[in-house]
Design a protein around this motif. Structure first.
Motif, short mmCIF file in Angstrom:
data_model
loop_
_atom_site.label_atom_id
_atom_site.label_comp_id
_atom_site.label_asym_id
_atom_site.label_seq_id
_atom_site.Cartn_x
_atom_site.Cartn_y
_atom_site.Cartn_z
N UNK A 78 -63.85 -7.84 16.07
CA UNK A 78 -64.09 -8.50 14.78
C UNK A 78 -65.57 -8.86 14.63
N UNK A 79 -66.06 -8.61 13.41
CA UNK A 79 -67.41 -9.01 13.04
C UNK A 79 -67.28 -10.16 12.05
N UNK A 80 -67.86 -11.30 12.39
CA UNK A 80 -67.94 -12.43 11.47
C UNK A 80 -69.34 -12.42 10.88
N UNK A 81 -69.44 -12.66 9.58
CA UNK A 81 -70.76 -12.68 8.95
C UNK A 81 -70.87 -13.86 8.01
N UNK A 82 -72.09 -14.35 7.89
CA UNK A 82 -72.38 -15.56 7.14
C UNK A 82 -73.71 -15.37 6.40
N UNK A 83 -73.73 -15.71 5.12
CA UNK A 83 -74.96 -15.64 4.33
C UNK A 83 -75.25 -17.05 3.85
N UNK A 84 -76.49 -17.50 4.07
CA UNK A 84 -76.88 -18.84 3.64
C UNK A 84 -78.32 -18.79 3.12
N UNK A 85 -78.70 -19.86 2.44
CA UNK A 85 -80.10 -20.04 2.06
C UNK A 85 -80.47 -21.49 2.34
N UNK A 92 -68.05 -13.03 23.05
CA UNK A 92 -69.26 -12.57 22.39
C UNK A 92 -69.66 -11.17 22.87
N UNK A 93 -69.93 -10.27 21.93
CA UNK A 93 -70.43 -8.94 22.26
C UNK A 93 -71.86 -8.77 21.77
N UNK A 94 -72.11 -9.16 20.51
CA UNK A 94 -73.45 -8.98 19.94
C UNK A 94 -73.66 -9.97 18.81
N UNK A 95 -74.92 -10.21 18.50
CA UNK A 95 -75.30 -11.12 17.43
C UNK A 95 -76.50 -10.50 16.71
N UNK A 96 -76.58 -10.69 15.40
CA UNK A 96 -77.76 -10.25 14.67
C UNK A 96 -78.05 -11.22 13.54
N UNK A 97 -79.29 -11.22 13.09
CA UNK A 97 -79.67 -12.02 11.93
C UNK A 97 -80.89 -11.38 11.28
N UNK A 98 -80.99 -11.60 9.98
CA UNK A 98 -82.09 -11.03 9.22
C UNK A 98 -82.22 -11.80 7.92
N UNK A 153 -70.34 -10.48 16.62
CA UNK A 153 -69.35 -9.46 16.92
C UNK A 153 -68.61 -9.89 18.18
N UNK A 154 -67.27 -9.95 18.12
CA UNK A 154 -66.48 -10.47 19.24
C UNK A 154 -65.28 -9.58 19.54
N UNK A 155 -64.75 -9.76 20.74
CA UNK A 155 -63.51 -9.10 21.14
C UNK A 155 -62.34 -9.98 20.72
#
Length: 179
Positions: free
Chosen positions: A156-163, A128-134, A121-123
């Protein structure tokens, strides 16, 4: 010589503190640049067709925000995606009253999991404002609290899904702090 090194470092820092930011800003797009949603996540205005959908490519600034280990290198973030990985994603309420919203993402039942879901999550200046992962399984959903910092501003929230095989899906969405 060792005695002068700390003084030189302090002087360098002092001169750098006054330097204005000259990097690129996040391009939020034309118009309001958000998809309006009420407190229950229901649409309540025109959608932003650029938000909460898959992004084909990311800029250099965007790719530096999310990089995942992948063998000896990184997951290629502008590679092909498996669009059926995500069944739904949104932020609500948007605009965010009192600066508080929630991001919700749900993986499809066909998602090749286990999947790592990461977000940054960024301005507007990529600050950088926050980061998460699960780690999620197929059909799982996740909610992440988002906090904005200044009335009227976009984030803006950037999100990424990987395996284990690499990139599955990437996207972004914008959140506005209600004025």
């Amino acid at each position: 010589m060792k005695r002068y090194l700390p003084i030189a470092c302090l002087l360098l820092c002092a001169f750098q503190c006054g330097v204005d930011y000259d990097g690129p800003d996040v391009y939020f797009g034309p118009g309001e640049s958000i998809t309006r949603r009420d407190a229950q996540g229901r649409p309540n205005g025109p959608p932003d067709p650029d938000d909460w959908v898959s992004d084909a490519t990311w800029s250099g600034e965007e790719t530096h925000l999310l990089g995942l280990p992948y063998g000896a290198g990184l997951v290629p973030l502008n590679g092909s995606q498996q669009l059926a990985t995500v069944s739904h994603t949104e932020a609500f309420p948007n605009p965010a009253p009192n600066g508080e919203a929630t991001w919700r993402i749900q993986l499809s039942l066909a998602a090749p999991c286990p999947c790592l879901v990461q977000s940054v999550y960024v301005s507007r200046r990529y600050t950088f404002i926050d980061r998460s992962s699960d780690t999620l399984q197929a059909g799982d959903s996740r909610r992440v609290p988002l906090r904005t910092q200044a009335p009227g501003q976009l984030y803006r929230l950037y999100y990424l899904i990987s395996n284990a095989n690499g990139l599955l899906y990437k996207g972004h969405g914008d959140v506005r702090h209600a004025e």
